[in-house]
Design an enzyme around this catalytic site. Structure first.
Site, PDB file in Angstrom:
ATOM      1  N   THR A 143      11.449  25.107  14.990  1.00 33.86           N
ATOM      2  CA  THR A 143      11.172  23.742  14.616  1.00 33.86           C
ATOM      3  C   THR A 143       9.962  23.001  14.207  1.00 33.86           C
ATOM      4  N   SER A 145       5.899  21.862  13.400  1.00 33.44           N
ATOM      5  CA  SER A 145       4.903  21.379  13.726  1.00 33.44           C
ATOM      6  C   SER A 145       4.831  19.840  13.300  1.00 33.44           C
ATOM      7  N   GLY A 180     -11.471  14.816   9.628  1.00 35.58           N
ATOM      8  CA  GLY A 180     -11.449  16.250   9.893  1.00 35.58           C
ATOM      9  C   GLY A 180     -11.478  17.131   8.454  1.00 35.58           C
ATOM     10  N   ALA A 181     -12.519  17.793   8.383  1.00 28.17           N
ATOM     11  CA  ALA A 181     -13.128  18.816   7.302  1.00 28.17           C
ATOM     12  C   ALA A 181     -12.272  20.206   7.521  1.00 28.17           C
ATOM     13  N   GLY A 182     -10.874  20.048   7.493  1.00 30.36           N
ATOM     14  CA  GLY A 182     -10.201  21.420   7.575  1.00 30.36           C
ATOM     15  C   GLY A 182      -9.410  21.523   6.430  1.00 30.36           C
ATOM     16  N   GLU A 187      -8.195  19.917   1.028  1.00 31.02           N
ATOM     17  CA  GLU A 187      -7.111  19.972  -0.128  1.00 31.02           C
ATOM     18  C   GLU A 187      -6.951  18.500  -0.857  1.00 31.02           C
ATOM     19  N   GLU A 203     -16.515  15.235   9.947  1.00 30.43           N
ATOM     20  CA  GLU A 203     -16.276  16.352  10.841  1.00 30.43           C
ATOM     21  C   GLU A 203     -16.699  16.327  12.094  1.00 30.43           C
ATOM     22  N   HIS A 445      -9.886  45.840 -16.704  1.00 27.81           N
ATOM     23  CA  HIS A 445     -11.092  44.894 -17.243  1.00 27.81           C
ATOM     24  C   HIS A 445     -10.663  44.240 -18.528  1.00 27.81           C
TER      25      HIS A 445
HETATM   26  P1  FAD Z   1       8.568  23.829   9.434  1.00 25.46           P
HETATM   27  O1  FAD Z   1       8.348  23.704   8.048  1.00 25.46           O
HETATM   28  O2  FAD Z   1       7.872  22.535  10.059  1.00 25.46           O
HETATM   29  O3  FAD Z   1       9.923  23.317   9.623  1.00 25.46           O
HETATM   30  C1  FAD Z   1      10.495  23.007  10.878  1.00 25.46           C
HETATM   31  C2  FAD Z   1      11.779  22.406  10.514  1.00 25.46           C
HETATM   32  O4  FAD Z   1      12.760  22.195  11.643  1.00 25.46           O
HETATM   33  C3  FAD Z   1      11.705  20.866   9.739  1.00 25.46           C
HETATM   34  O5  FAD Z   1      12.462  21.046   8.656  1.00 25.46           O
HETATM   35  C4  FAD Z   1      12.310  20.148  10.916  1.00 25.46           C
HETATM   36  O6  FAD Z   1      12.885  18.907  10.160  1.00 25.46           O
HETATM   37  C5  FAD Z   1      13.404  21.031  11.575  1.00 25.46           C
HETATM   38  N1  FAD Z   1      13.722  20.669  13.033  1.00 25.46           N
HETATM   39  C6  FAD Z   1      12.731  20.263  14.070  1.00 25.46           C
HETATM   40  N2  FAD Z   1      13.274  20.077  15.161  1.00 25.46           N
HETATM   41  C7  FAD Z   1      14.738  20.247  14.767  1.00 25.46           C
HETATM   42  C8  FAD Z   1      15.846  19.957  15.529  1.00 25.46           C
HETATM   43  N3  FAD Z   1      15.563  19.568  16.804  1.00 25.46           N
HETATM   44  N4  FAD Z   1      17.000  20.081  15.145  1.00 25.46           N
HETATM   45  C9  FAD Z   1      16.937  20.525  13.872  1.00 25.46           C
HETATM   46  N5  FAD Z   1      16.024  20.608  12.884  1.00 25.46           N
HETATM   47  C10 FAD Z   1      14.941  20.481  13.510  1.00 25.46           C
HETATM   48  N6  FAD Z   1       0.856  26.551   4.804  1.00 25.46           N
HETATM   49  C11 FAD Z   1       0.588  27.607   4.117  1.00 25.46           C
HETATM   50  O7  FAD Z   1       0.746  28.872   4.178  1.00 25.46           O
HETATM   51  N7  FAD Z   1       0.101  27.429   2.685  1.00 25.46           N
HETATM   52  C12 FAD Z   1      -0.095  26.011   2.408  1.00 25.46           C
HETATM   53  O8  FAD Z   1      -0.539  25.930   1.202  1.00 25.46           O
HETATM   54  C13 FAD Z   1       0.044  24.874   3.014  1.00 25.46           C
HETATM   55  N8  FAD Z   1      -0.025  23.587   2.652  1.00 25.46           N
HETATM   56  C14 FAD Z   1       0.132  22.873   3.661  1.00 25.46           C
HETATM   57  C15 FAD Z   1      -0.046  21.482   3.289  1.00 25.46           C
HETATM   58  C16 FAD Z   1       0.364  20.454   4.286  1.00 25.46           C
HETATM   59  C17 FAD Z   1      -0.029  19.116   3.650  1.00 25.46           C
HETATM   60  C18 FAD Z   1       0.905  20.884   5.513  1.00 25.46           C
HETATM   61  C19 FAD Z   1       1.095  19.513   6.213  1.00 25.46           C
HETATM   62  C20 FAD Z   1       1.011  22.027   5.781  1.00 25.46           C
HETATM   63  C21 FAD Z   1       0.813  23.039   5.070  1.00 25.46           C
HETATM   64  N9  FAD Z   1       0.878  24.286   5.453  1.00 25.46           N
HETATM   65  C22 FAD Z   1       0.722  25.276   4.477  1.00 25.46           C
HETATM   66  C23 FAD Z   1       1.638  24.665   6.744  1.00 25.46           C
HETATM   67  C24 FAD Z   1       2.991  24.971   6.456  1.00 25.46           C
HETATM   68  O9  FAD Z   1       3.586  24.026   5.925  1.00 25.46           O
HETATM   69  C25 FAD Z   1       3.639  25.249   8.062  1.00 25.46           C
HETATM   70  O10 FAD Z   1       2.829  26.439   8.500  1.00 25.46           O
HETATM   71  C26 FAD Z   1       5.021  25.925   7.756  1.00 25.46           C
HETATM   72  O11 FAD Z   1       6.035  24.856   7.409  1.00 25.46           O
HETATM   73  C27 FAD Z   1       5.644  26.395   8.908  1.00 25.46           C
HETATM   74  O12 FAD Z   1       6.833  26.624   9.050  1.00 25.46           O
HETATM   75  P2  FAD Z   1       7.689  26.571   9.980  1.00 25.46           P
HETATM   76  O13 FAD Z   1       9.460  27.018   9.609  1.00 25.46           O
HETATM   77  O14 FAD Z   1       7.329  27.177  11.307  1.00 25.46           O
HETATM   78  O15 FAD Z   1       8.103  25.015  10.224  1.00 25.46           O
HETATM   79  P1  NAI Z   2      -7.191  22.019  10.437  1.00 27.04           P
HETATM   80  O1  NAI Z   2      -7.212  22.494  12.184  1.00 27.04           O
HETATM   81  O2  NAI Z   2      -7.384  22.830   9.541  1.00 27.04           O
HETATM   82  O3  NAI Z   2      -8.532  21.151  10.551  1.00 27.04           O
HETATM   83  C1  NAI Z   2      -8.810  20.106  11.471  1.00 27.04           C
HETATM   84  C2  NAI Z   2     -10.341  19.650  11.469  1.00 27.04           C
HETATM   85  O4  NAI Z   2     -10.460  18.427  12.011  1.00 27.04           O
HETATM   86  C3  NAI Z   2     -11.115  20.695  12.183  1.00 27.04           C
HETATM   87  O5  NAI Z   2     -12.206  20.945  11.215  1.00 27.04           O
HETATM   88  C4  NAI Z   2     -11.486  19.963  13.360  1.00 27.04           C
HETATM   89  O6  NAI Z   2     -12.712  20.225  13.865  1.00 27.04           O
HETATM   90  C5  NAI Z   2     -11.601  18.640  13.098  1.00 27.04           C
HETATM   91  N1  NAI Z   2     -11.496  17.419  14.058  1.00 27.04           N
HETATM   92  C6  NAI Z   2     -10.544  17.658  14.975  1.00 27.04           C
HETATM   93  N2  NAI Z   2     -10.690  16.218  15.687  1.00 27.04           N
HETATM   94  C7  NAI Z   2     -11.491  15.461  15.029  1.00 27.04           C
HETATM   95  C8  NAI Z   2     -12.066  14.109  15.302  1.00 27.04           C
HETATM   96  N3  NAI Z   2     -11.536  13.481  16.491  1.00 27.04           N
HETATM   97  N4  NAI Z   2     -12.908  13.715  14.522  1.00 27.04           N
HETATM   98  C9  NAI Z   2     -13.400  14.642  13.359  1.00 27.04           C
HETATM   99  N5  NAI Z   2     -13.027  15.685  13.138  1.00 27.04           N
HETATM  100  C10 NAI Z   2     -12.078  16.296  14.140  1.00 27.04           C
HETATM  101  O7  NAI Z   2      -6.034  20.780  10.580  1.00 27.04           O
HETATM  102  P2  NAI Z   2      -5.580  20.205   9.239  1.00 27.04           P
HETATM  103  O8  NAI Z   2      -6.308  20.193   8.030  1.00 27.04           O
HETATM  104  O9  NAI Z   2      -4.904  18.802   9.757  1.00 27.04           O
HETATM  105  O10 NAI Z   2      -4.463  21.232   9.038  1.00 27.04           O
HETATM  106  C11 NAI Z   2      -3.389  21.543  10.002  1.00 27.04           C
HETATM  107  C12 NAI Z   2      -2.618  22.762   9.656  1.00 27.04           C
HETATM  108  O11 NAI Z   2      -1.695  22.901   8.327  1.00 27.04           O
HETATM  109  C13 NAI Z   2      -3.811  23.637   9.698  1.00 27.04           C
HETATM  110  O12 NAI Z   2      -3.384  24.688  10.712  1.00 27.04           O
HETATM  111  C14 NAI Z   2      -3.538  24.406   8.494  1.00 27.04           C
HETATM  112  O13 NAI Z   2      -3.205  25.909   8.879  1.00 27.04           O
HETATM  113  C15 NAI Z   2      -2.215  24.088   8.042  1.00 27.04           C
HETATM  114  N6  NAI Z   2      -2.520  23.958   6.365  1.00 27.04           N
HETATM  115  C16 NAI Z   2      -2.516  25.033   5.537  1.00 27.04           C
HETATM  116  C17 NAI Z   2      -2.884  25.025   4.187  1.00 27.04           C
HETATM  117  C18 NAI Z   2      -3.205  26.090   3.497  1.00 27.04           C
HETATM  118  O14 NAI Z   2      -2.852  27.185   4.163  1.00 27.04           O
HETATM  119  N7  NAI Z   2      -3.798  26.119   2.351  1.00 27.04           N
HETATM  120  C19 NAI Z   2      -3.095  23.533   3.603  1.00 27.04           C
HETATM  121  C20 NAI Z   2      -2.896  22.653   4.525  1.00 27.04           C
HETATM  122  C21 NAI Z   2      -2.356  22.538   5.936  1.00 27.04           C
END
Ligand code: FAD
Ligand code: NAI
Length: 466
Positions: A143, A145, A180-182, A187, A203, A445
């Site tokens: 499910t 996050s 948050g600079a995560g 991105e 951050e 290369h």
């Molecule tokens: P999810 O993709 O969250 O899927 C969970 C699903 O469960 C959802 O469709 C939800 O509707 C459904 N669900 C929940 N509860 C129920 C319920 N009770 N009944 C039925 N359905 C339910 N990761 C990367 O690796 N590369 C990236 O470039 C990247 N970019 C990201 C950009 C953003 C803006 C965000 C927010 C995240 C990004 N992530 C990226 C993280 C990635 O999206 C997640 O790690 C990934 O989607 C997790 O997969 P999951 O299957 O665990 O859950």
């Molecule tokens: P993140 O965990 O990457 O970064 C959050 C940042 O916010 C951290 O640097 C933390 O120290 C800071 N922070 C926390 N509380 C704060 C506060 N009160 N004030 C200021 N800074 C604070 O989380 P983010 O960027 O929200 O991404 C969530 C998840 O989604 C990540 O775990 C990431 O793995 C996933 N994701 C992955 C991507 C990829 O693989 N390219 C792209 C986008 C998301």
């Protein structure tokens, strides 16, 4: 007829799990509460963000680099509605692709919120309020996050947005404040900066991207600053006043002290994500969670209740789509009596900015903390022929190898196409390669990948182009 497996959630974890289980001969059902399949990643995460990163990067290049390359296109303009449509088409194609794969693999789908009524029993509640109960030998919770929130800062997805709202803004904000600079902050901050916003990132910690090699991150931060992003480190946003049509953010030093106020048109809250288990009925059925709300599993993804498993963002580990996917495959294989396994030491992590930042394995800081003796080889893209030819020379490749065995412990790439290059690094680590192995593999290369070979040779002080 009961199923062999019910998967709750159709994100990368859930849909990979369902497909692999069907390939292995199981009768599978997927329950998804949203209208489309694909979860966070396909609908509001990886795919839409990468579409906007791609489009905004080309926009920036056409404005700055094309002229230098002798391509005269005039001053480019942003048509935001068209850019959003381009992004939506990419999402649409992907989510429809998952629906097609479910049909192809004869996986039954149920649209509605799933609740585990008992081991082997899932109640599905559809949008019109009807309830249906389905049964299976095993249940996988996938499910995912949800956005982490900050007390007192209410996300309305219009002016105070999470990543979801930041992917659908209808105009370019003049001033964007990112909390948050995560990964999300950098991105999506990059997207809107390229499209014209003044971006300030606040951050809490004294560094950006916690968890990634500190020295590489410092270089990365300098490049982001050169591109126009302002960072306020060791600071926290404690309130955002949204009265009077203006946003006024109160920023305080993390360690305490005098506050300052910063005006913004849009505030992006990107301080992490939290596991999503709402409405699943875990407490009633006895599935244990940890103190961060994550479902607790053993090495085979089994929860505290027999027959119930969990994978992806809802369990511990990096919240990454490919981690969820591989766990989905592993649990399906384990349920089929095979030896499903995920190597958590070789999961790549990528930030899709420009330049891209990609890493796999340990950072130098990790090695120091573990008291490991290492040899570090660094090769800058400025010395790579292909990068020079492309005019894209910022960044470096860093290879960290064990000093005694030469085994590669970590690879960090800051540079063009790092997201593609990291695949070779992950493969090397999966096969327990030594730096010498990478250094002796023939690399075509001129390619950017030669920088990885050179960095591997540099661990032994013998790069050829430095
Ligand atoms: P999810 O993709 O969250 O899927 C969970 C699903 O469960 C959802 O469709 C939800 O509707 C459904 N669900 C929940 N509860 C129920 C319920 N009770 N009944 C039925 N359905 C339910 N990761 C990367 O690796 N590369 C990236 O470039 C990247 N970019 C990201 C950009 C953003 C803006 C965000 C927010 C995240 C990004 N992530 C990226 C993280 C990635 O999206 C997640 O790690 C990934 O989607 C997790 O997969 P999951 O299957 O665990 O859950
Ligand atoms: P993140 O965990 O990457 O970064 C959050 C940042 O916010 C951290 O640097 C933390 O120290 C800071 N922070 C926390 N509380 C704060 C506060 N009160 N004030 C200021 N800074 C604070 O989380 P983010 O960027 O929200 O991404 C969530 C998840 O989604 C990540 O775990 C990431 O793995 C996933 N994701 C992955 C991507 C990829 O693989 N390219 C792209 C986008 C998301």
């Amino acid at each position: 007829m009961p199923y062999d497996l019910i998967v709750i959630g159709s994100g990368p974890g859930g849909y990979f799990c369902a497909i692999r289980a069907a390939q292995l001969g199981m009768k599978v059902a997927v329950v998804e509460k949203d209208k489309t399949f694909g979860g966070t990643c396909l609908n509001i995460g990886c795919i839409p963000s990468k579409a906007l990163l791609h489009a905004s990067e080309l926009y920036e290049e056409s404005g700055h680099l094309f002229d230098k390359m002798g391509i005269k296109v005039g001053q480019p303009k942003v048509d935001l509605a068209a850019m959003m449509k381009f992004k939506d088409e990419g999402v649409d194609g992907n989510v429809k692709g998952v629906a097609f794969l479910f049909r192809k693999n004869k996986i039954d789908t149920f649209q509605g919120a799933g609740r585990i009524a008992a081991p082997g029993k899932v109640e599905v509640k559809t949008a019109d309020g009807k309830t249906e109960t389905i049964e299976a030998k095993a249940i996988v919770i996938a499910t995912g996050s949800d956005v982490a929130r900050l007390p007192g800062i209410d996300i309305d997805e219009r002016r105070i947005v999470s990543s979801t709202g930041a992917l659908v803004l209808d105009k370019v904000p003049q001033r964007l404040l990112v909390i948050g600079a995560g990964v999300i902050g950098l991105e999506l901050g990059s997207v809107w900066r390229r499209l014209g916003s003044q971006v300030t990132v606040v951050e809490f910690l004294d560094r950006i991207l916690p968890g990634i090699d500190n020295e590489v991150c410092r270089q990365f931060q300098r490049l982001m600053e050169k591109q126009g992003i302002t960072f306020k480190l060791s600071s926290k946003v404690t309130a955002v006043d949204a009265a009077d049509g203006k946003l006024k953010a109160r920023i305080e030093p993390a360690a305490g002290g005098a506050a300052e106020t910063l005006d913004a048109d849009v505030v992006l809250v990107s301080v992490g994500r939290v596991p999503f288990t709402q409405g699943l009925g875990l407490e009633e059925v006895g599935v244990k969670k940890d103190n961060k709300g994550r479902v607790v599993v053993d090495g085979h993804y089994a929860t505290s209740v027999p027959g119930i498993y969990a994978i992806g963002d809802v369990i511990a580990g990096p919240m990454l789509a490919h981690k969820a996917e591989d766990e989905g495959v592993a649990v399906a294989e384990l349920l089929a009596g095979q030896a499903g396994h995920v190597n958590y030491d070789a999961i790549p992590n990528v930030v899709y900015t420009h330049p891209e930042l990609a890493a796999v394995g340990l950072s130098e800081d990790d090695c120091r903390e573990r008291g490991l003796q290492v040899r570090v080889g660094v090769f800058p893209f400025a010395a790579n022929a292909r990068a020079r030819g492309m005019g894209d020379i910022e960044g470096e490749v860093k290879v960290i190898a064990d000093a005694a065995s030469d085994r590669v412990l970590g690879i960090h790439i800051l540079g063009p196409h790092a997201s593609d290059m990291i695949a070779e690094a992950a493969l090397a680590m999966e096969f327990a390669a030594s730096a010498e192995d990478i250094g002796r593999s023939v690399h075509a290369h001129p390619t950017l990948a030669e920088a990885l070979k050179e960095a591997a040779l540099a661990t032994d002080g013998r790069p050829l182009n430095l």
